[in-house]
Enzyme design. Structure first.
Site, PDB file in Angstrom:
ATOM      1  N   CYS A   1     -26.029  10.018  -5.236  1.00 29.75           N
ATOM      2  CA  CYS A   1     -24.866  10.721  -4.702  1.00 29.75           C
ATOM      3  C   CYS A   1     -25.386  11.645  -3.615  1.00 29.75           C
ATOM      4  O   CYS A   1     -26.144  12.576  -3.890  1.00 29.75           O
ATOM      5  CB  CYS A   1     -24.150  11.509  -5.795  1.00 29.75           C
ATOM      6  SG  CYS A   1     -22.809  12.562  -5.167  1.00 29.75           S
TER       7      CYS A   1
ATOM      8  N   CYS B   1     -18.572  12.151   1.098  1.00 29.40           N
ATOM      9  CA  CYS B   1     -19.611  11.345   0.471  1.00 29.40           C
ATOM     10  C   CYS B   1     -20.798  11.309   1.414  1.00 29.40           C
ATOM     11  O   CYS B   1     -20.716  10.729   2.508  1.00 29.40           O
ATOM     12  CB  CYS B   1     -19.109   9.931   0.190  1.00 29.40           C
ATOM     13  SG  CYS B   1     -20.389   8.864  -0.491  1.00 29.40           S
TER      14      CYS B   1
END
Length: 330
Positions: A233, A80
């Protein structure tokens, strides 16, 4: 149990250092905890996109500590980009370091403290790698296609051209106009590709629509696997930046800084290429600490947050002021 509520570009998480657990959690308990804590309606203070578990690195790693990413649905992501920046800041403060590595599922990644974007908006950069275009690494199944780079997929969405890249989690990217960006098509494509039944990405895929704003500025809207629509994201913005450099060399080149706007704010990216031809991306953005949280571990595992304490840091106000300044540019 102590948690730290954080976000990168509005992509929010709870950092959980295993050293702050009352007793160790197995993977099933960790998955269940993430689902309860992150639930947007009944979770902890509005929930989150996931839990970032800080744990001791493996013996094979050169990094001191490791980050695991547990999505809000309980699944585990390989990386991430927004999350690792917040973990970098947490570890930077904890270990008094400004440039170091963090172990992730597939690689030890370099992180570094950077100059603030604005007063009170702390910034870190993170290496996004490894990069692969291979269908096997994407777990992608389109007949006679070993990779996708600006190709039509009429069986999926007529009129769109797609590129696919793993960084290392899988991303499907298409460049669109503004009406397509804000329209329903992204949700339709992404929900289908993440239903666990489709033949093309049976394990799911992050899907992003990208609008070119200026030569050195793009907007990225993402439907994230295991999360849904998200404010941002980090790996999607990194993947979109790479594909943009590859498809639009008349606009921007390797080693040039690109501004990436997202629904939650902004990051900077730089696409690099090693001597062996492999790509990697620098993802530079905020690492905001929203609040420090304490909750009894048995209660958290049961989804009871009525006795949790919430101590705000005050940093969110500085971030929101920064974002309002971004909005004034458009």
């Amino acid at each position: 149990m102590e948690l730290l509520k954080v976000h990168g570009s509005g992509n929010d998480f709870f950092i959980l250092d295993e050293k702050n657990l009352e007793s160790p959690l197995n993977d099933q308990q960790l998955s269940s905890l993430a689902q309860k804590v992150c639930d947007r309606k009944q979770g902890l203070h509005g929930g989150a996109d996931g839990i970032l578990l800080v744990t001791k690195s493996d013996l094979t790693s050169q990094a001191a500590e490791k980050m695991r990413v547990i999505n809000s649905d309980g699944s585990e992501a390989s990386m991430c980009g927004n999350g690792i920046r917040t973990v970098a800041r947490y570890l930077s403060s904890k270990n008094q370091q400004t440039d170091f590595k963090i172990q992730t599922m597939y690689a030890d990644l370099e992180v570094k403290k950077e100059n603030e974007f604005a007063p009170g908006v702390k910034v870190f950069s993170a290496e996004i790698s490894p990069v692969s275009f291979a269908a096997k690494d994407l777990k992608m199944h389109f007949p006679k296609k070993n990779q996708l780079l600006d190709q039509s997929l009429p069986e999926l969405a007529p009129g769109f051209k797609f590129s696919a890249v793993a960084v290392p989690n899988p991303h499907l990217i298409t460049f669109v106009d503004h009406q397509q960006l804000i329209g329903p098509k992204l949700g339709e494509i992404a929900s289908y590709l993440n239903d666990g039944k489709n033949p093309y990405f049976p394990d799911g895929v992050n899907v992003s629509f990208v609008e070119v704003l200026t030569k050195d500025k793009i907007f990225v809207r993402t439907y994230e696997r295991g999360v849904g629509f998200t404010n941002a994201c980090g790996t999607a913005m990194s993947a979109a930046s790479l594909i943009y450099v590859m498809l639009y060399p008349h606009n921007i080149n390797l080693e040039q800084r690109l501004t990436v706007i997202n629904p939650g704010g902004m990051v900077k990216t730089i696409v690099h290429q090693r001597t062996d031809g492999a790509y990697w991306i620098s993802l530079i953005g905020n690492a905001t600490f929203v609040a420090r949280v304490t909750v009894a571990q048995p209660a958290a595992l049961a989804g009871d947050f009525s006795q949790a304490t919430w101590q705000a840091t005050g940093e969110q106000a500085a971030y929101e002021k920064f974002v309002r300044g971004l909005d004034s540019e458009f």
